[in-house]
Write an enzyme that holds these catalytic residues in place. Structure first.
Site, PDB file in Angstrom:
ATOM      1  CE  LYS A  23     -18.433-169.748   3.504  1.00  0.00           C
ATOM      2  NZ  LYS A  23     -18.166-170.216   2.176  1.00  0.00           N
TER       3      LYS A  23
ATOM      4  NE  ARG B  44     -19.235-179.753   0.523  1.00  0.00           N
ATOM      5  CZ  ARG B  44     -19.330-178.466   0.780  1.00  0.00           C
ATOM      6  NH1 ARG B  44     -18.597-177.930   1.726  1.00  0.00           N
ATOM      7  NH2 ARG B  44     -20.151-177.710   0.101  1.00  0.00           N
TER       8      ARG B  44
ATOM      9  NE  ARG C 126     -14.275-178.423  -0.603  1.00  0.00           N
ATOM     10  CZ  ARG C 126     -15.068-177.450  -0.174  1.00  0.00           C
ATOM     11  NH1 ARG C 126     -14.555-176.395   0.455  1.00  0.00           N
ATOM     12  NH2 ARG C 126     -16.353-177.500  -0.397  1.00  0.00           N
TER      13      ARG C 126
ATOM     14  NE  ARG D 217     -24.631-170.659   1.137  1.00  0.00           N
ATOM     15  CZ  ARG D 217     -23.631-171.311   1.721  1.00  0.00           C
ATOM     16  NH1 ARG D 217     -23.354-171.114   2.984  1.00  0.00           N
ATOM     17  NH2 ARG D 217     -22.905-172.139   1.023  1.00  0.00           N
TER      18      ARG D 217
HETATM   19  P1  ADP Z   1     -19.949-173.971   0.336  1.00  0.00           P
HETATM   20  O1  ADP Z   1     -19.809-172.628   0.971  1.00  0.00           O
HETATM   21  O2  ADP Z   1     -18.637-174.627   0.051  1.00  0.00           O
HETATM   22  O3  ADP Z   1     -20.857-174.015  -0.863  1.00  0.00           O
HETATM   23  P2  ADP Z   1     -21.437-175.037   2.683  1.00  0.00           P
HETATM   24  O4  ADP Z   1     -20.932-176.228   3.378  1.00  0.00           O
HETATM   25  O5  ADP Z   1     -21.419-173.753   3.402  1.00  0.00           O
HETATM   26  O6  ADP Z   1     -20.616-174.985   1.337  1.00  0.00           O
HETATM   27  O7  ADP Z   1     -22.940-175.316   2.177  1.00  0.00           O
HETATM   28  C1  ADP Z   1     -23.293-176.459   1.444  1.00  0.00           C
HETATM   29  C2  ADP Z   1     -24.757-176.383   1.037  1.00  0.00           C
HETATM   30  O8  ADP Z   1     -25.591-176.321   2.211  1.00  0.00           O
HETATM   31  C3  ADP Z   1     -25.156-175.163   0.228  1.00  0.00           C
HETATM   32  O9  ADP Z   1     -24.889-175.326  -1.149  1.00  0.00           O
HETATM   33  C4  ADP Z   1     -26.650-175.050   0.541  1.00  0.00           C
HETATM   34  O10 ADP Z   1     -27.418-175.989  -0.190  1.00  0.00           O
HETATM   35  C5  ADP Z   1     -26.696-175.461   2.000  1.00  0.00           C
HETATM   36  N1  ADP Z   1     -26.579-174.276   2.897  1.00  0.00           N
HETATM   37  C6  ADP Z   1     -25.546-174.016   3.758  1.00  0.00           C
HETATM   38  N2  ADP Z   1     -25.752-172.854   4.406  1.00  0.00           N
HETATM   39  C7  ADP Z   1     -26.923-172.358   3.946  1.00  0.00           C
HETATM   40  C8  ADP Z   1     -27.677-171.183   4.205  1.00  0.00           C
HETATM   41  N3  ADP Z   1     -27.260-170.246   5.092  1.00  0.00           N
HETATM   42  N4  ADP Z   1     -28.853-171.010   3.561  1.00  0.00           N
HETATM   43  C9  ADP Z   1     -29.296-171.918   2.694  1.00  0.00           C
HETATM   44  N5  ADP Z   1     -28.631-173.043   2.371  1.00  0.00           N
HETATM   45  C10 ADP Z   1     -27.461-173.272   2.984  1.00  0.00           C
END
Ligand code: ADP
Ligand code: ZN
Length: 216
Positions: free
Chosen positions: A13, A160, A127, A88
Site C-alpha cells: 500500500k 521497524r 523488510r 482501518r
Molecule cells: P502496516 O500496515 O504495515 O501494519 P502502518 O505503518 O500502516 O503499518 O501502521 C503501523 C501501526 O500504526 C499499526 O499497527 C497501528 O498500531 C498504527 N496505526 C496506523 N494506522 C492506524 C489507524 N488508521 N488506526 C489505528 N491505528 C493505526
C-alpha cells in the site's frame, strides 16, 4: 479526488499510494508514517501511540481520526488526497465519510491491493525501510545498492520494531478482524477496485493506473 488504499500489512500500500499520489498530484496521507514521525519527534501523539504500535494493535480510533482529519482539512489536503492505512475499521470509515460530507466531498475510489498470506509473511520479515523517505527494501529480494543506505535519498535504513514475528502475526490478525470488513463495505457502494498485488512494483503500478484511468 479522494482515494483510499486498502490492504494487509506488507501488501505494498505505502509504495503504491506514494507513487499514485505523485502521479495524480495529490497529498499522500499515511497514518502509520504520521504516527512514526510523531514517535521520533517525541510529541504527545507519539507517546500515546507508542505502546499500541509496538503490540501491533490499532491506536484508539478517536486519536487516529483527529490526526488524519487535521491533515485532510489542511490546505494541502483540501484538493484531494491519497489515504494509506486509514480508515482501518468501520468507525474510522464512518467518521471519514461524515467529515468529507460536511465539506461537500466524498471518497471516489478504494484501491484494494490483494496479496496472499505467504507472500505477506515473506515480505515483512526481511523488510528494511528508509528513515527519511520511507522507501522499503527487502533482503534478499530487493536490497539497496549500498547496504544500509537508501537508493533514492541516501537515508539510513532500519527495521521497524513492529516487524518482529509476534507483532506481524498480531497485525495480520487485527487486519482480518477489523480492516478486512471494509472491503465489503466499499464494495457494496461500488467504490472498490481490486488489484492483484503480487509481481513487481511496476507491474502493480500499471494495474492500478489502468484500473483508475479506465473508470474516469
Ligand atoms: P502496516 O500496515 O504495515 O501494519 P502502518 O505503518 O500502516 O503499518 O501502521 C503501523 C501501526 O500504526 C499499526 O499497527 C497501528 O498500531 C498504527 N496505526 C496506523 N494506522 C492506524 C489507524 N488508521 N488506526 C489505528 N491505528 C493505526
Ligand atoms: Zn530514502
Amino acid at each position: 479526488m479522494y482515494i483510499i488504499f486498502l490492504g494487509a500489512p506488507g501488501a505494498g500500500k505505502g509504495t503504491q499510494a506514494a507513487n499514485m499520489a505523485r502521479k495524480l498530484n495529490l497529498v499522500h496521507i499515511a497514518s502509520g508514517d504520521l504516527f512514526r514521525q510523531a514517535l521520533e519527534q517525541g510529541t504527545e501523539l507519539g507517546i500515546k501511540a507508542k505502546s499500541y504500535m509496538e503490540r501491533g494493535v490499532l491506536v484508539p480510533s478517536q486519536i487516529t481520526i483527529d490526526m488524519v482529519l487535521e491533515h485532510i482539512s489542511a490546505p494541502d489536503g483540501e484538493g484531494g488526497a491519497v489515504l494509506d492505512g486509514f480508515p482501518r475499521n468501520l468507525e474510522q470509515a464512518e467518521a471519514l465519510e461524515k467529515a468529507l460530507a460536511q465539506q461537500g466531498k466524498a471518497i471516489d475510489k478504494v484501491v484494494y491491493i490483494k496479496v496472499s498470506k505467504e507472500e505477506l509473511l515473506k515480505r515483512l520479515s526481511g523488510r528494511w525501510i528508509c528513515r527519511q523517505c520511507q522507501t522499503p527494501y527487502h533482503a534478499p529480494d530487493s536490497p539497496p545498492r549500498v547496504w544500509g543506505k537508501c537508493d533514492k535519498c541516501g537515508g539510513e535504513l532500519y527495521q521497524r520494531p513492529d516487524d518482529t514475528e509476534e507483532s506481524v502475526r498480531k497485525r495480520l490478525e487485527v487486519y482480518s478482524a477489523e480492516t478486512a470488513p471494509l472491503i465489503d463495505y466499499y464494495g457494496r457502494v461500488g467504490k472498490l477496485v481490486e488489484i492483484d498485488g503480487e509481481g513487481s512494483e511496476a507491474e502493480v503500478d500499471r494495474r492500478i493506473t489502468a484500473a483508475l484511468g479506465g473508470e474516469r
